[in-house]
Structure formats: C-alpha cells, structure tokens
Motif scaffolding. Structure first.
Motif, PDB file in Angstrom:
ATOM      1  N   GLN A 143       0.830  -1.190   0.000  1.00  0.00           N
ATOM      2  CA  GLN A 143       0.000   0.000   0.000  1.00  0.00           C
ATOM      3  C   GLN A 143       0.871   1.250   0.000  1.00  0.00           C
ATOM      4  O   GLN A 143       1.966   1.266   0.539  1.00  0.00           O
ATOM      5  CB  GLN A 143      -0.915   0.021   1.231  1.00  0.00           C
ATOM      6  N   LYS A 144       0.342   2.306  -0.600  1.00  0.00           N
ATOM      7  CA  LYS A 144       1.051   3.582  -0.597  1.00  0.00           C
ATOM      8  C   LYS A 144       0.923   4.233   0.772  1.00  0.00           C
ATOM      9  O   LYS A 144      -0.098   4.123   1.443  1.00  0.00           O
ATOM     10  CB  LYS A 144       0.473   4.509  -1.665  1.00  0.00           C
ATOM     11  N   GLY A 145       1.969   4.949   1.173  1.00  0.00           N
ATOM     12  CA  GLY A 145       1.953   5.633   2.463  1.00  0.00           C
ATOM     13  C   GLY A 145       0.970   6.785   2.488  1.00  0.00           C
ATOM     14  O   GLY A 145       0.593   7.320   1.450  1.00  0.00           O
ATOM     15  N   ARG A 146       0.586   7.176   3.697  1.00  0.00           N
ATOM     16  CA  ARG A 146      -0.380   8.251   3.898  1.00  0.00           C
ATOM     17  C   ARG A 146       0.366   9.534   4.261  1.00  0.00           C
ATOM     18  O   ARG A 146       1.226   9.537   5.125  1.00  0.00           O
ATOM     19  CB  ARG A 146      -1.341   7.860   5.022  1.00  0.00           C
ATOM     20  N   VAL A 147       0.021  10.622   3.586  1.00  0.00           N
ATOM     21  CA  VAL A 147       0.688  11.908   3.808  1.00  0.00           C
ATOM     22  C   VAL A 147      -0.162  12.793   4.712  1.00  0.00           C
ATOM     23  O   VAL A 147      -1.341  13.025   4.432  1.00  0.00           O
ATOM     24  CB  VAL A 147       0.975  12.629   2.475  1.00  0.00           C
TER      25      VAL A 147
END
Length: 201
Positions: A4-8
């Motif tokens: 999963q892509k990281g959360r900014v």
C-alpha cells in the motif's frame, strides 16, 4: 500492508508560535511506535525549519537536494537523503540550512517527492511554514490529512478561520482537515466552545 502507498499528513498553521513543529515531530514519533513500516518526517519550512533541531540532529542532506535531483529522484535516492533518528526510528528529511535554497523547491518537485516517499514510508508527516505559497498549496492538495494546529488565543483562532476559508477557496475538502487545539487547558478567556463556534468545526 507493504504494497500500500503511504499516507501523507501535512501539519499546518497560518500563525507561527502555536506548537506546529512540536505536534509534527511528536506525531511522527507516535506513528513510528505504532507502525512496522517506516515513518518519514519532512521539514518543508524551507527558511526556518526546526525539525532537525527538535530531534537534536545534524543531517547531512536536506529537502532542497531532493528537489535539485529533479527527474532522477526515485526511492533509492530519497532513502540516501533520509537520516534516521535513533530515539524514535523516524526517517528525517530536514529543511535546508541556507534559506536561499528555498528557490530550488518547486510545487512540481514537492509532488514528485511525496509520490516517492509514499513508496518508502507507511506515513509521511510534513511540517510546513506559516505563510501561504505555491509549494504549500501543492502540498495541501496532495495530502491525505491536514492537521490544523490552533493556539488558545484570538489571533491564532482568527488566522485559523482565514486558513480554513483559503482551503475552501482552493478546493481542498474540509473533511481532510483535523483541527488540533494546542494547550486546550490553558487558563485564558477563550473556551474550547468559543473556538469551535468561530471555526465552525
């Protein structure tokens, strides 16, 4: 999950001195304790960034170098520009030590940097400057969450209201905004209800 892509999360306040950088650093440290994946903090207060100072670090590299890399910036290069804070495990990309380096950081490069850092970290926390700029607006647009830090004083609340109106004007959805009332138990003439009523949140 690793795929999963990281959360900014952008930590923002339109007024200085409200504890924005303290909240950003401690948020990153708390997320690092809870996550098995890496957590990154980026100092985008390009002229007066305090993240490295607060963590008692003297990183060799900074965010301006990431921007100067342009199309060469990828996950491998970004990892080489990050410094690990021993106490928390947070990966740090500090602000430039020379304020003049600010001119090298463009909105397009901020977007590219965030895309790359999402591949590295489960969470990417970004400390921001109090003044609006094209770089800041791009960051806020690209962020999943915006932590709006407000102090218990009238100028801070007034600026927070103007900040929220600005976000609406540039079409940033307010459901992304999390208001953090810092020092909410301060003995002042404002109450939490007063702040909520003024901000309508």
């Amino acid at each position: 999950a690793p795929d999963q892509k990281g959360r900014v999360t952008a930590v923002y306040s339109p007024k200085g001195g409200v504890g924005k950088s303290v909240v950003a650093v401690n948020l990153a440290a708390a997320l690092a304790r809870r996550s098995r994946q890496p957590v990154v903090i980026v100092d985008l207060d390009l002229q007066f960034g305090d993240v490295a100072v607060m963590l008692r670090m003297q990183p060799v590299h900074n965010v301006a170098e990431a921007s100067l890399a342009k199309e060469r910036l990828d996950a491998e290069l970004a990892r080489n520009l990050l410094a690990r804070h021993e106490g928390s495990g947070v990966l740090v990309m500090s602000a430039p030590t020379e304020p003049s380096m600010e001119e090298h950081v463009t909105p397009a490069m901020v977007s590219r940097l965030l895309r790359v850092l999402r591949e590295i970290g489960a969470h990417v926390v970004v400390d921001t400057p109090p003044h609006l700029s094209d770089v800041l607006l791009q960051l806020l647009d690209d962020s999943d969450d915006i932590v709006l830090v407000v102090g218990m004083d009238v100028p801070s609340v007034k600026n927070a209201r103007l900040g929220l109106q600005t976000l609406e004007l540039v079409s940033v959805p307010l459901d992304r905004v999390i208001v953090v009332l810092n020092r909410a138990d301060s003995k002042v003439h404002l109450s939490v209800r007063d702040v909520e009523r003024t901000l309508r949140m």
